[in-house]
Design an enzyme around this catalytic site. Structure first.
Site, PDB file in Angstrom:
ATOM      1  N   LYS A 180     -14.146  -1.147   0.655  1.00 51.33           N
ATOM      2  CA  LYS A 180     -13.996  -1.236   2.189  1.00 51.33           C
ATOM      3  C   LYS A 180     -12.414  -0.488   2.859  1.00 51.33           C
ATOM      4  O   LYS A 180     -11.527  -0.786   2.802  1.00 51.33           O
ATOM      5  CB  LYS A 180     -13.841  -2.984   2.834  1.00 51.33           C
ATOM      6  CG  LYS A 180     -14.005  -3.023   4.306  1.00 51.33           C
ATOM      7  CD  LYS A 180     -12.370  -3.186   4.730  1.00 51.33           C
ATOM      8  CE  LYS A 180     -12.783  -3.603   6.333  1.00 51.33           C
ATOM      9  NZ  LYS A 180     -11.556  -2.716   6.955  1.00 51.33           N
ATOM     10  N   GLY A 233      -1.195  -3.192   1.387  1.00 55.37           N
ATOM     11  CA  GLY A 233      -1.871  -3.943   3.201  1.00 55.37           C
ATOM     12  C   GLY A 233      -0.657  -4.706   2.817  1.00 55.37           C
ATOM     13  O   GLY A 233       0.217  -5.044   2.517  1.00 55.37           O
ATOM     14  N   ALA A 238      -3.032 -10.670   3.020  1.00 59.07           N
ATOM     15  CA  ALA A 238      -2.787 -10.845   1.876  1.00 59.07           C
ATOM     16  C   ALA A 238      -3.199 -12.449   1.728  1.00 59.07           C
ATOM     17  O   ALA A 238      -3.356 -12.692   0.839  1.00 59.07           O
ATOM     18  CB  ALA A 238      -1.501 -10.470   0.851  1.00 59.07           C
ATOM     19  N   GLU A 255      -1.096  -5.294  -3.073  1.00 60.49           N
ATOM     20  CA  GLU A 255      -0.016  -4.804  -3.600  1.00 60.49           C
ATOM     21  C   GLU A 255       0.572  -4.701  -2.038  1.00 60.49           C
ATOM     22  O   GLU A 255       0.200  -4.071  -1.048  1.00 60.49           O
ATOM     23  CB  GLU A 255       0.051  -3.041  -3.475  1.00 60.49           C
ATOM     24  CG  GLU A 255       0.989  -2.331  -3.915  1.00 60.49           C
ATOM     25  CD  GLU A 255       1.317  -1.404  -2.571  1.00 60.49           C
ATOM     26  OE1 GLU A 255       2.252  -1.902  -1.882  1.00 60.49           O
ATOM     27  OE2 GLU A 255       0.740  -0.487  -2.611  1.00 60.49           O
ATOM     28  N   CYS A 288       4.827   2.463   2.911  1.00 64.42           N
ATOM     29  CA  CYS A 288       4.959   1.298   1.689  1.00 64.42           C
ATOM     30  C   CYS A 288       6.625   1.659   0.768  1.00 64.42           C
ATOM     31  O   CYS A 288       6.981   0.812   0.894  1.00 64.42           O
ATOM     32  CB  CYS A 288       4.035   0.418   1.195  1.00 64.42           C
ATOM     33  SG  CYS A 288       3.351   0.983  -0.350  1.00 64.42           S
ATOM     34  N   GLU A 383       9.348  -5.236   7.325  1.00 64.43           N
ATOM     35  CA  GLU A 383       8.509  -4.411   7.453  1.00 64.43           C
ATOM     36  C   GLU A 383       8.718  -3.577   8.728  1.00 64.43           C
ATOM     37  O   GLU A 383       7.938  -4.267   9.798  1.00 64.43           O
ATOM     38  CB  GLU A 383       7.610  -4.301   6.237  1.00 64.43           C
ATOM     39  CG  GLU A 383       7.272  -2.770   6.386  1.00 64.43           C
ATOM     40  CD  GLU A 383       6.333  -2.773   4.873  1.00 64.43           C
ATOM     41  OE1 GLU A 383       5.510  -1.612   4.673  1.00 64.43           O
ATOM     42  OE2 GLU A 383       4.978  -3.651   5.787  1.00 64.43           O
TER      43      GLU A 383
END
Length: 486
Positions: A180, A233, A238, A255, A288, A383
């Site tokens: 996906k 993501g 998550a 991750e 990231c 972030e």
């Protein structure tokens, strides 16, 4: 809906790829280019029905693919790599149009890496083994058994490279896949379906479904026939995936984000340190692993900042298809809004924009460095995922390590120092899945990759990938157990 669109001269199918055939949906979503905000095309928008169909196709194809010899699986993966290499230019221009990353990077680094992902895991599969060992005369034999249908949910910042980082080891392991891709950059995943089919990958082994996470993602991650889920993501997404998978105890590899530090000590090569710092603006800051927190020893902070600004202001922002461009646009108006929100709240709270700190025309954000920031401030702790860096100083090695570790993340860290003993001391104490010393972004697929704390769960790369995508089995055989044989 239109079944195929033309993107920079390349024909791309906008439908899902399920069970070896193209499948349309009654609903669509609009894919928009961040370069100029133009609509690229209408993409099939899947939901629970398409998710169920894709999992069923993967489940049906699994027994035969799992039984396929390692050599044959590796041959097909090398065939996919061959197909990627023959279409690097097409893949590069389509992905640049779709997500705004530099065309030169796609041509020279990203798309060749896509091919390498398949070749590496094909080759690793052929040498995957654990030496037999004995326990009181009994023989232990370790094997890696394919686990089953695997759902792979991938991000928009390096769409095809990060997708194949998961697809390649999952297929090599003998699993079937439901991929996906992110709805902001779905196009090269569709091209991958064509390439895989041309390479002889059996129908149903790779399935690709498009749409929004809330509509199709939940149906995939909660499906009882799914045996593995791998996601790259954000932390909030998550958590939703983990909650969805919990009912079936589906193993997860996550991750997630980072807020990585770049520690620069007074004994460092300052030219190198500046180069490392400016490199964090790569891909418009949408990386990231980016070291977005500069932690600089007080005695060199003024000089390092001056050199950094001199270099940063010379970066060229513009059309990512232009070879002279250093920084392209950010992916989406919503992401641009998010980036600016972080910066403006920081400035209102007392931060100083050493450089940048504002939007530019279109979907561009000026490369930004914020000083006078508090350790507990949002801009230091969260972030941003844009071209925004912060600057803090430290007086001692102890303080540097404390500041570096003082977030909820732990994906990566970079250290600039001229003292190998200091490097050894500092890196041993940093909480991070990857630490670079006097370098950045050197990645080898045989190395473990993943994050600590809220930066992720698990490790992938080399044998670690097979450990995740397989059921690792130990078979113990008694000695002299064959008396009645023959």
């Amino acid at each position: 809906m239109t079944e195929k669109i033309t993107v920079a001269g390349v024909r791309v199918d906008t439908r899902h790829w399920i069970g070896g055939e193209r499948v349309a949906s009654t609903e669509t979503f609009t894919d928009v280019s961040p370069i100029d905000g133009s609509a690229i095309g209408e993409i099939a928008r899947g939901g629970p029905a398409e998710a169920g169909r894709a999992v069923a196709a993967a489940k049906a194809a699994f027994p035969a693919w799992a039984a396929t010899s390692r050599a044959e699986r590796a041959r097909i993966l090398h065939g996919i790599a061959d197909g990627v290499e023959t279409r690097i230019e097409e893949l590069a221009i389509v992905e640049t149009t779709d997500n705004g990353a530099l065309l030169r990077s796609h041509r020279r680094g990203v798309m060749p890496r896509v091919a390498h992902n398949f070749r590496f895991f094909a080759d690793w599969l052929l040498k995957l083994e654990h030496e037999d060992f004995e326990t009181r005369g009994h023989t232990n034999h370790v094997s890696w058994d394919p686990a089953g249908p695997s759902v792979l949910i991938t991000p928009w910042n390096a769409p095809l490279m990060l997708a194949t980082w998961k697809v390649a080891p999952a297929l090599a392991a003998g699993n079937t896949v439901i991929l996906k891709p992110a709805e902001w950059s779905p196009l090269t995943a569709s091209l991958l379906a064509d390439i895989a089919a041309e390479a002889g990958l059996p129908a149903g082994v790779l399935n690709i479904v498009q749409g929004y996470g809330s509509e199709i993602g939940d149906a995939l991650t909660s499906h009882p026939d799914v045996r593995r889920i791998s996601f790259t993501g954000s932390v909030p997404t998550a958590k939703r995936i983990a909650a969805s998978a919990a009912a079936n105890l589906t193993p997860l590899s996550l991750e997630l984000g980072g807020k990585s530090p770049l520690l620069v000590f007074a004994d460092a090569d300052l030219d190198l340190a500046v180069d490392l710092a400016v490199e964090q603006y790569d891909n418009a800051g949408q990386v990231c692993l980016a070291a977005t927190r500069f932690l600089v020893e007080e005695s060199i902070a003024e000089e390092l900042t001056r050199r950094f600004v001199d270099k940063a202001i010379r970066l060229r922002q513009g059309d990512p298809r232009d070879e002279a461009t250093d920084i392209g646009p950010n992916i989406h108006p919503r992401q641009l809004e998010k980036i600016d929100g972080f910066v403006q709240r920081a400035i209102e709270a007392g931060a100083r924009a050493v450089v940048g700190g504002h939007r530019k025309d279109g979907q561009f954000y000026a490369p930004t460095l914020l000083a006078d920031v508090a350790q507990d401030s949002e801009i230091v702790q969260e972030e941003v995922f844009g071209p925004v860096l912060t600057l803090q100083t430290f007086a001692t090695e102890e303080e540097a390590v404390r500041l570096a570790n003082d977030t909820r993340f732990g994906l990566a860290a970079t250290v600039a120092t001229g003292d190998p003993e200091r490097a050894e001391r500092v890196t041993a104490r940093l909480v991070a899945g990857t630490v670079w010393v006097n370098c950045f972004f050197v990645r080898d697929l045989q190395a473990p990759f993943g994050g600590s704390r809220h930066s992720g769960v698990g490790r992938e790369g080399g044998t670690w990938s097979f450990d995740f995508y397989c059921d690792v089995k130990n078979t113990v055989t008694a000695p002299n157990g064959w008396k009645n044989h023959g």
